[in-house]
Design an enzyme around this catalytic site. Structure first.
Site, short mmCIF file in Angstrom:
data_model
loop_
_atom_site.label_atom_id
_atom_site.label_comp_id
_atom_site.label_asym_id
_atom_site.label_seq_id
_atom_site.Cartn_x
_atom_site.Cartn_y
_atom_site.Cartn_z
N SER A 137 0.84 -1.19 0.00
CA SER A 137 0.00 0.00 0.00
C SER A 137 0.87 1.24 0.00
O SER A 137 1.96 1.25 0.59
CB SER A 137 -0.90 0.01 1.24
OG SER A 137 -1.57 1.26 1.37
N TYR A 150 -1.21 0.09 10.28
CA TYR A 150 -1.36 -0.51 8.95
C TYR A 150 -0.23 -0.04 8.03
O TYR A 150 0.41 -0.85 7.35
CB TYR A 150 -2.72 -0.11 8.37
CG TYR A 150 -2.95 -0.49 6.94
CD1 TYR A 150 -3.35 -1.78 6.59
CD2 TYR A 150 -2.82 0.45 5.91
CE1 TYR A 150 -3.60 -2.13 5.27
CE2 TYR A 150 -3.07 0.12 4.59
CZ TYR A 150 -3.45 -1.17 4.28
OH TYR A 150 -3.69 -1.50 2.96
#
Length: 257
Positions: A137, A150
């Site tokens: 990501s 995250y």
């Protein structure tokens, strides 16, 4: 493989980006096994083929090892693994309990590590080795307010993939798809209603969010022989990235700079 078709495992392949990845591999003619804790709401299908679902809690290293051993025994090989399972709710660091942060890291970093180790045991013994693709990501490449654990996990995942690419070569290639903003059935949780999604899409140079099929096509390429000399790479799949904030704030017209 017993019939010349790739056997591909997609973690978290029951919905969203994972289902899109599974459909891309099905359309390319692969045999696809998807895994998650719960089965899909409806079969994951493409090109007249259906992905096979097997339940698995990827946070259980022993269960992951058993899963890959059984898939290889049933299908003759595991040629490719796409570590897609992951995600996070929005939550500022100071307002989220440490135990919750640990679970986010466990799902987004330790679970793909366990899956990759289990796949390695199978791939290193089979002719032709295999391919592993991490779904990373852009949150792991820049500050990630609202998803700090995250982002940290995804940064670690990209680093982990690079190390695996060195340690497991030449039999196994390992790469990362660094995903930007994506449109799935849960996009409203992050971007709001359709108007909100449209506003967010306008911040992307290519003018839209990534579709699951965009991610799937990139994964099919990285697992294919056309990518036979690509390992340790991080493919930025973000539509051109994000326009720097100063371009909107500065009083100078930067449209053509």
């Amino acid at each position: 493989m017993t019939d010349g078709r790739q056997v591909v495992v997609v973690t978290g392949g029951t919905r969203g980006v994972g289902a899109g990845i599974a459909r891309s591999f099905l359309a390319a003619g692969a045999r696809v096994v998807i895994c998650a804790r719960r089965p899909p709401d409806e079969p994951v299908e493409a090109a007249g083929a259906t992905a096979e679902f097997r339940p698995l809690d990827l946070r259980d290293a022993a269960a992951a090892r058993t899963f890959f051993t059984e898939v290889a025994a049933d299908h003759g090989a595991v040629d490719a693994l796409v570590n897609n399972a992951g995600g996070t709710p929005f939550g500022l660091l100071a307002g989220t309990a440490p135990a919750r942060q640990a679970k986010i890291v466990e799902l987004n970093l330790l679970a793909p590590l366990y899956a990759s180790l289990a796949a390695h045991e199978v791939m290193c013994r089979q002719e032709g080795g295999g391919s592993i693709t991490m779904i990373g990501s852009v949150s792991g490449t820049r500050p990630s307010p609202g998803s700090g654990a995250y982002g940290a996990a995804k940064a670690g995942l990209e680093n982990l993939a690079g190390t695996m690419a060195v340690e497991w070569a030449p039999a196994i290639r390992v790469n990362t798809v660094v995903l930007g903003l994506a449109r799935t059935e849960s996009a409203h949780l992050h971007y709001g209603d359709e108007d909100g999604v449209a506003r967010v899409a306008r911040t992307v140079p290519l003018g839209r969010l990534a579709e699951p099929a965009d991610v799937g096509d990139a994964c099919v390429f990285l697992a294919s022989d056309r990518a036979r000399y690509i390992s340790g790479a991080a493919l930025r799949l973000h539509g051109g990235g994000e326009r720097p904030a100063f371009l909107a704030a500065a009083p100078v017209n930067h449209e053509h700079s």
